[in-house]
Design a protein around this motif. Structure first.
Motif, PDB file in Angstrom:
ATOM      1  N   UNK A  19       7.875   3.345   2.446  1.00 56.85           N
ATOM      2  CA  UNK A  19       6.622   2.593   2.605  1.00 56.85           C
ATOM      3  C   UNK A  19       5.469   3.492   3.050  1.00 56.85           C
ATOM      4  N   UNK A  20       4.274   3.078   2.705  1.00 57.45           N
ATOM      5  CA  UNK A  20       3.066   3.783   3.110  1.00 57.45           C
ATOM      6  C   UNK A  20       2.595   3.229   4.451  1.00 57.45           C
ATOM      7  N   UNK A  21       2.240   4.113   5.355  1.00 52.37           N
ATOM      8  CA  UNK A  21       1.691   3.709   6.649  1.00 52.37           C
ATOM      9  C   UNK A  21       0.215   4.076   6.691  1.00 52.37           C
ATOM     10  N   UNK A  39      -0.782   2.442  13.714  1.00 57.80           N
ATOM     11  CA  UNK A  39      -0.157   2.553  12.391  1.00 57.80           C
ATOM     12  C   UNK A  39       0.352   1.187  11.929  1.00 57.80           C
ATOM     13  N   UNK A  40       0.224   0.927  10.639  1.00 52.32           N
ATOM     14  CA  UNK A  40       0.629  -0.322  10.038  1.00 52.32           C
ATOM     15  C   UNK A  40       1.399  -0.015   8.761  1.00 52.32           C
ATOM     16  N   UNK A  41       2.538  -0.666   8.575  1.00 51.19           N
ATOM     17  CA  UNK A  41       3.310  -0.501   7.347  1.00 51.19           C
ATOM     18  C   UNK A  41       2.671  -1.392   6.279  1.00 51.19           C
ATOM     19  N   UNK A  42       2.218  -0.781   5.207  1.00 47.60           N
ATOM     20  CA  UNK A  42       1.551  -1.527   4.146  1.00 47.60           C
ATOM     21  C   UNK A  42       2.567  -2.235   3.251  1.00 47.60           C
ATOM     22  N   UNK A  49      -7.187   1.738   3.550  1.00 45.80           N
ATOM     23  CA  UNK A  49      -8.598   1.388   3.434  1.00 45.80           C
ATOM     24  C   UNK A  49      -9.400   1.916   4.617  1.00 45.80           C
ATOM     25  N   UNK A  50     -10.574   2.429   4.344  1.00 47.23           N
ATOM     26  CA  UNK A  50     -11.608   2.697   5.341  1.00 47.23           C
ATOM     27  C   UNK A  50     -12.857   2.004   4.812  1.00 47.23           C
ATOM     28  N   UNK A  68      -7.387  -0.492   7.310  1.00 47.39           N
ATOM     29  CA  UNK A  68      -6.274  -1.389   7.034  1.00 47.39           C
ATOM     30  C   UNK A  68      -5.584  -0.948   5.751  1.00 47.39           C
ATOM     31  N   UNK A  69      -4.770  -1.860   5.202  1.00 47.44           N
ATOM     32  CA  UNK A  69      -4.159  -1.701   3.885  1.00 47.44           C
ATOM     33  C   UNK A  69      -4.890  -2.635   2.923  1.00 47.44           C
ATOM     34  N   UNK A  70      -4.899  -2.260   1.645  1.00 48.40           N
ATOM     35  CA  UNK A  70      -5.632  -3.071   0.666  1.00 48.40           C
ATOM     36  C   UNK A  70      -5.055  -2.827  -0.727  1.00 48.40           C
TER      37      UNK A  70
END
Length: 125
Positions: A19-21, A39-42, A49-50, A68-70
């Protein structure tokens, strides 16, 4: 021989299942402060995202930053939103390596903690 081929195939496919973090902000940061990042697991298929949003109403101007993730389809998107009585123009920038959206803008870490403390004390009272 088949064990070697299976092992090589597994190693080649391994990056596809990792997974991408990405960093996420506890709350959107108001310029010039940087957000408090975690850190967040996408979810599968998403990238980091920035986002930068500039809100204006008359002479008043505020800049918000978010991480975040997007979905990749939202990358490079620029648009407008109306919230809190302000017209915001936002820009999404994406990247696809681990924690790549963590580049900090010039910020004062002391002020980040101070702002968070003030916000919490205002909300509690």
């Amino acid at each position: 021989m088949s064990k070697l081929v299976c092992s090589l195939l597994f190693l080649c496919l391994l990056p596809a299942v990792v997974p991408l973090f990405c960093y996420t902000c506890v709350f959107p940061a108001i310029s010039p402060l940087d957000c408090i990042r975690f850190p967040l697991k996408c979810p599968p298929g998403q990238v980091c995202l920035s986002s930068r949003a500039v809100g204006e109403k008359g002479d008043f101007r505020v800049v918000l930053y978010e991480k975040s993730c997007i979905l990749p389809s939202m990358c490079g998107v620029t648009g407008q939103k109306h919230t809190m009585g302000l017209n915001f123009t936002f820009t999404n920038e994406c990247c696809s390596t681990h924690l790549c959206n963590g580049a900090a803008r010039p910020a004062a870490p002391f002020w980040t903690g101070t702002l968070l403390t003030l916000l919490i004390s205002i909300l509690v009272w």
